[in-house]
Enzyme design. Structure first.
Site, short mmCIF file in Angstrom:
data_model
loop_
_atom_site.label_atom_id
_atom_site.label_comp_id
_atom_site.label_asym_id
_atom_site.label_seq_id
_atom_site.Cartn_x
_atom_site.Cartn_y
_atom_site.Cartn_z
N HIS A 126 -0.31 -8.20 1.38
CA HIS A 126 -1.35 -9.25 1.41
C HIS A 126 -0.93 -10.33 0.43
CE1 HIS A 126 -5.06 -11.41 1.33
NE2 HIS A 126 -5.39 -11.01 0.11
N HIS B 263 -9.75 -16.78 3.99
CA HIS B 263 -9.14 -15.83 3.05
C HIS B 263 -7.62 -15.98 3.08
CE1 HIS B 263 -9.16 -11.37 1.46
NE2 HIS B 263 -8.40 -12.18 0.73
N SER C 266 -5.66 -2.50 -6.90
CA SER C 266 -5.98 -3.81 -6.32
C SER C 266 -7.40 -3.86 -5.78
CB SER C 266 -4.99 -4.12 -5.19
OG SER C 266 -5.45 -5.19 -4.40
N SER C 267 -8.02 -5.03 -5.90
CA SER C 267 -9.36 -5.19 -5.36
C SER C 267 -9.38 -5.10 -3.84
CB SER C 267 -9.95 -6.55 -5.80
OG SER C 267 -9.10 -7.60 -5.43
N ASP C 268 -8.20 -5.18 -3.21
CA ASP C 268 -8.10 -5.06 -1.75
C ASP C 268 -7.82 -3.63 -1.29
OD1 ASP C 268 -8.32 -7.92 -0.99
OD2 ASP C 268 -6.45 -8.12 -2.12
N ASP D 292 10.65 -14.25 18.62
CA ASP D 292 11.56 -13.20 18.16
C ASP D 292 10.82 -12.11 17.39
OD1 ASP D 292 13.94 -14.15 19.22
OD2 ASP D 292 14.46 -15.30 17.42
N GLY E 125 -1.97 -11.56 -4.53
CA GLY E 125 -1.31 -10.69 -3.56
C GLY E 125 -1.07 -9.27 -4.03
N ASN E 126 -0.66 -8.43 -3.09
CA ASN E 126 -0.40 -7.01 -3.37
C ASN E 126 0.33 -6.39 -2.18
OD1 ASN E 126 -2.75 -6.11 -1.51
ND2 ASN E 126 -3.77 -7.38 -3.05
N HIS F 38 -1.24 -14.84 -0.58
CA HIS F 38 -2.01 -16.08 -0.42
C HIS F 38 -1.00 -17.23 -0.27
CE1 HIS F 38 -6.18 -14.70 -1.39
NE2 HIS F 38 -5.47 -13.67 -1.84
N SER G 230 -4.73 -3.95 -10.11
CA SER G 230 -5.43 -5.23 -10.04
C SER G 230 -5.12 -6.13 -11.24
CB SER G 230 -6.94 -4.98 -9.97
OG SER G 230 -7.65 -6.19 -9.90
N GLY G 231 -4.81 -7.40 -10.95
CA GLY G 231 -4.70 -8.42 -11.98
C GLY G 231 -3.54 -8.32 -12.92
N TYR H 46 19.54 -7.07 20.81
CA TYR H 46 19.76 -7.82 19.56
C TYR H 46 20.26 -6.88 18.47
CZ TYR H 46 18.77 -10.54 15.36
OH TYR H 46 18.89 -11.19 14.16
#
Length: 232
Positions: free
Chosen positions: A94, A170, A73-75, A119, A27-28, A96, A44-45, A228
């Protein structure tokens, strides 16, 4: 130069493991500065326990590094394209997370069964189809963004009303006015995915929520005459 933006991005990223939305380096989160046309994103990583604010990478809307010594990040190209195309989002997340990924792997929209879902958004949460071989073998992360745009166009969805999406095989992407809101939406999406899964386990023939109740709950929180919360 980008200290505040890096801090915002760092704090949002650190919420992912705290909320149980990621394992290890999954994730990121990114945060955008619209005035300077750049965004900050997790490198990344890098394990979350080792991440520092100064490690956050600054990129432009084409995904090119503006500041930072680490690989983003790779994304990154997916984030860049979303920022470039959708001008009102301020952060992207993002993950997982387990239940959201399960729906994505099944290639299924998450049905709107109840008021908890309504909601937050008034439609099924869309799952974009798997990318074609050409898209995967080409500019994969860029095409991931295009796949999100395509499913929103096909289903007639607005990105400021539906702030979450699944990508088949994904996982989920969410966004919001801030990076913090994007993470909030990631947590909400995971909970809605879990609720929908359990609902279908109890009764596989459960109907979707009736329109009057669906729209009532959405409008009272997000509509023109929303009531609300405590207001300004």
């Amino acid at each position: 130069m980008y200290t505040t933006l890096k801090e915002e991005c760092y704090e949002a990223n650190m919420q992912l493991p705290q909320l149980g939305l990621v394992l290890f380096t999954f994730g990121n989160v990114s945060a955008v500065d619209r005035e300077r046309a750049v965004f900050a994103i997790k490198p990344s990583g890098v394990p979350y326990e080792a991440l520092r604010p100064q490690d956050i990478v600054i990129c432009d809307y084409d995904g090119k590094i503006v500041e930072g010594t680490m690989r983003p990040s790779s994304d990154t190209k997916t984030h860049a394209l979303l920022y470039k195309t959708w001008p009102k989002i301020g952060g992207i997340s993002h993950t997982h997370s387990t239940h959201a990924v399960a729906w994505a792997q099944a290639g299924m929209d998450i049905p709107i069964f109840g008021t908890t879902h309504a909601d937050h958004t008034h439609q099924d949460i869309p799952c974009a189809p798997a990318l074609t071989d050409e898209m995967i073998q080409g500019d994969y992360e860029y095409e991931t963004g295009n796949q999100i745009f395509d499913v929103f166009a096909q289903k007639g969805l607005l990105y400021n009303e539906m702030e979450m999406v699944l990508l088949q095989n994904h996982g989920p992407f969410t966004w919001g006015k801030t990076a913090e809101k994007a993470v909030y939406n990631s947590a909400v999406l995971e909970e809605l995915a879990k609720m929908a899964y359990l609902t279908l386990q109890i009764n596989p023939n459960t109907p979707r929520i009736k329109d009057t109740l669906r729209l009532k709950h959405y409008e009272r929180k997000h509509g023109t005459n929303a009531y609300y919360g405590q207001g300004c």
